[in-house]
Design an enzyme around this catalytic site. Structure first.
Site, PDB file in Angstrom:
ATOM      1  N   SER A  86      41.745  26.523 -23.806  1.00 25.84           N
ATOM      2  CA  SER A  86      41.374  25.171 -24.243  1.00 25.84           C
ATOM      3  C   SER A  86      40.664  24.460 -23.101  1.00 25.84           C
ATOM      4  CB  SER A  86      42.648  24.402 -24.589  1.00 25.84           C
ATOM      5  OG  SER A  86      42.387  23.022 -24.691  1.00 25.84           O
TER       6      SER A  86
ATOM      7  N   TYR B 290      51.309  21.915 -22.837  1.00 25.94           N
ATOM      8  CA  TYR B 290      50.077  22.460 -23.428  1.00 25.94           C
ATOM      9  C   TYR B 290      49.103  22.890 -22.338  1.00 25.94           C
ATOM     10  CZ  TYR B 290      46.235  22.931 -26.771  1.00 25.94           C
ATOM     11  OH  TYR B 290      45.204  23.430 -27.550  1.00 25.94           O
TER      12      TYR B 290
HETATM   13  P1  NAI Z   1      45.961  25.013 -36.461  1.00 28.37           P
HETATM   14  O1  NAI Z   1      47.219  24.237 -36.384  1.00 28.37           O
HETATM   15  O2  NAI Z   1      44.983  24.692 -37.529  1.00 28.37           O
HETATM   16  O3  NAI Z   1      46.291  26.575 -36.535  1.00 28.37           O
HETATM   17  C1  NAI Z   1      47.270  27.156 -35.720  1.00 28.37           C
HETATM   18  C2  NAI Z   1      48.003  28.200 -36.529  1.00 28.37           C
HETATM   19  O4  NAI Z   1      48.971  28.804 -35.670  1.00 28.37           O
HETATM   20  C3  NAI Z   1      48.764  27.622 -37.729  1.00 28.37           C
HETATM   21  O5  NAI Z   1      48.469  28.334 -38.912  1.00 28.37           O
HETATM   22  C4  NAI Z   1      50.225  27.809 -37.341  1.00 28.37           C
HETATM   23  O6  NAI Z   1      51.081  28.054 -38.448  1.00 28.37           O
HETATM   24  C5  NAI Z   1      50.123  29.027 -36.433  1.00 28.37           C
HETATM   25  N1  NAI Z   1      51.312  29.145 -35.584  1.00 28.37           N
HETATM   26  C6  NAI Z   1      51.930  28.159 -34.887  1.00 28.37           C
HETATM   27  N2  NAI Z   1      53.028  28.632 -34.290  1.00 28.37           N
HETATM   28  C7  NAI Z   1      53.111  29.951 -34.619  1.00 28.37           C
HETATM   29  C8  NAI Z   1      54.035  30.978 -34.316  1.00 28.37           C
HETATM   30  N3  NAI Z   1      55.106  30.760 -33.560  1.00 28.37           N
HETATM   31  N4  NAI Z   1      53.792  32.214 -34.807  1.00 28.37           N
HETATM   32  C9  NAI Z   1      52.719  32.452 -35.591  1.00 28.37           C
HETATM   33  N5  NAI Z   1      51.811  31.511 -35.920  1.00 28.37           N
HETATM   34  C10 NAI Z   1      52.018  30.277 -35.440  1.00 28.37           C
HETATM   35  O7  NAI Z   1      45.292  24.865 -35.012  1.00 28.37           O
HETATM   36  P2  NAI Z   1      43.851  25.255 -34.421  1.00 28.37           P
HETATM   37  O8  NAI Z   1      43.245  24.002 -33.957  1.00 28.37           O
HETATM   38  O9  NAI Z   1      43.122  26.144 -35.325  1.00 28.37           O
HETATM   39  O10 NAI Z   1      44.304  26.042 -33.118  1.00 28.37           O
HETATM   40  C11 NAI Z   1      44.072  27.416 -32.913  1.00 28.37           C
HETATM   41  C12 NAI Z   1      44.132  27.672 -31.419  1.00 28.37           C
HETATM   42  O11 NAI Z   1      43.038  26.994 -30.790  1.00 28.37           O
HETATM   43  C13 NAI Z   1      45.391  27.154 -30.735  1.00 28.37           C
HETATM   44  O12 NAI Z   1      45.785  28.057 -29.742  1.00 28.37           O
HETATM   45  C14 NAI Z   1      44.937  25.849 -30.111  1.00 28.37           C
HETATM   46  O13 NAI Z   1      45.729  25.513 -29.005  1.00 28.37           O
HETATM   47  C15 NAI Z   1      43.518  26.221 -29.721  1.00 28.37           C
HETATM   48  N6  NAI Z   1      42.628  25.095 -29.494  1.00 28.37           N
HETATM   49  C16 NAI Z   1      42.328  24.220 -30.509  1.00 28.37           C
HETATM   50  C17 NAI Z   1      41.467  23.179 -30.276  1.00 28.37           C
HETATM   51  C18 NAI Z   1      41.081  22.192 -31.327  1.00 28.37           C
HETATM   52  O14 NAI Z   1      40.408  21.203 -31.008  1.00 28.37           O
HETATM   53  N7  NAI Z   1      41.458  22.384 -32.593  1.00 28.37           N
HETATM   54  C19 NAI Z   1      40.861  22.969 -28.943  1.00 28.37           C
HETATM   55  C20 NAI Z   1      41.242  23.957 -27.970  1.00 28.37           C
HETATM   56  C21 NAI Z   1      42.091  24.977 -28.248  1.00 28.37           C
END
Ligand code: NAI
Length: 254
Positions: free
Chosen positions: A146, A158
């Site tokens: 990130s 985080y």
């Molecule tokens: P999101 O919340 O839409 O998707 C994350 C997914 O991970 C969800 O489906 C959730 O159920 C799953 N998850 C959470 N804990 C889990 C576990 N213990 N086991 C299995 N699955 C689990 O979030 P997003 O934004 O798509 O994030 C994806 C990645 O990108 C994350 O690592 C986040 O930190 C990273 N990220 C996101 C940014 C953003 O602006 N959206 C910016 C920088 C990094």
């Protein structure tokens, strides 16, 4: 001919946001995709939507903090789809209520919960995918770090977890280069997903300020991040390992 034809790719966090967009793009590029998540209904919906149009994807319930569950899920994936050659560690959480407090007001249980998913999840999934990649004679891992790893954004657990993902990516890239396995990370900026919306709902004023500092003037789309991930998974990136690529609409250089 898809860019990921015949590759078996595991995407954690594949039911939502960046992970979901990555699952779709990988399947469209010809991969057989394992969607791993703890949100069963949305995960199965992605599977059904892709299967309906003749693409290969299968949902597996898998908590990235549960080593037994990972081992079991990966065994099923290999027997259903074949040897794992790609892993996208996209599962991640944030805790905008408690993790965003400054360290002297922070809580160990909150930091542990966030770090367990965002860092240990990456380590555990890599640990159990790598032996299959070694067997396959090739592999590509993409970890999602990130901007929080590179700039000062709120979220103590985080930011610690995402910084560690960068160091682990570099080490893993060096350890597994001899097996023809590439390991890279990406650092997305502000991407329009349920996770970002949940954070920005808590801090609407700060969110407006942040968005003003994005030179491209808008949030990123999960599909734009999925394109970068797909590139890193594919043979087009065959000489790229150990790097972190920023995808942030220019925020970091503004
Ligand atoms: P999101 O919340 O839409 O998707 C994350 C997914 O991970 C969800 O489906 C959730 O159920 C799953 N998850 C959470 N804990 C889990 C576990 N213990 N086991 C299995 N699955 C689990 O979030 P997003 O934004 O798509 O994030 C994806 C990645 O990108 C994350 O690592 C986040 O930190 C990273 N990220 C996101 C940014 C953003 O602006 N959206 C910016 C920088 C990094």
């Amino acid at each position: 001919m898809g860019r990921l034809n015949n590759m078996v790719i595991v995407v954690t966090g594949g039911a939502s946001g960046i992970g979901r967009a990555t699952v779709i793009k990988c399947a469209q590029e010809g991969a057989r995709v394992a969607i791993c998540d703890v949100q069963d209904n949305p995960g199965k919906e992605v599977e059904e939507d892709l299967n309906k149009v003749g693409l290969t994807a299968k949902y597996y319930h898998m908590d990235v903090t549960d080593e037994e569950e990972i081992e079991r899920a990966f065994r099923h994936i290999v027997s259903d789809l074949g040897l794992i050659q790609g892993l996208v560690n996209a599962a991640g959480i944030a805790d905008p209520k408690f993790d965003t407090k400054p360290i002297h007001e922070g809580r160990l249980d909150v930091w542990e919960r966030v770090i367990r998913v965002n860092l240990f999840g990456v380590l555990l999934c890599s640990k159990h995918a790598l032996p299959y990649m070694i067997k396959a004679g090739k592999g590509s891992i993409v970890n999602i770090s990130s901007l929080a790893a590179l700039t000062a954004l709120p979220g103590v657990g985080y930011t610690a977890s995402k910084g560690a993902v960068l160091s682990v990516t570099r080490l893993c890239a060096m350890d597994y280069a001899k097996y023809n396995i590439r390991v890279n990370s990406i650092s997305p900026g502000f991407i329009d997903t349920p996770l970002l919306q949940s954070i920005w709902r808590e801090t609407p004023e700060h969110a407006k300020e942040l968005l003003k500092s994005v030179p491209l003037g808008r949030l990123g789309k999960p599909e734009e991040v999925a394109s970068l991930i797909t590139f890193l998974l594919s043979n087009e990136a065959s000489y790229i390992t150990g790097v972190n690529i920023i995808i942030d609409g220019g925020y970091i250089v503004h």
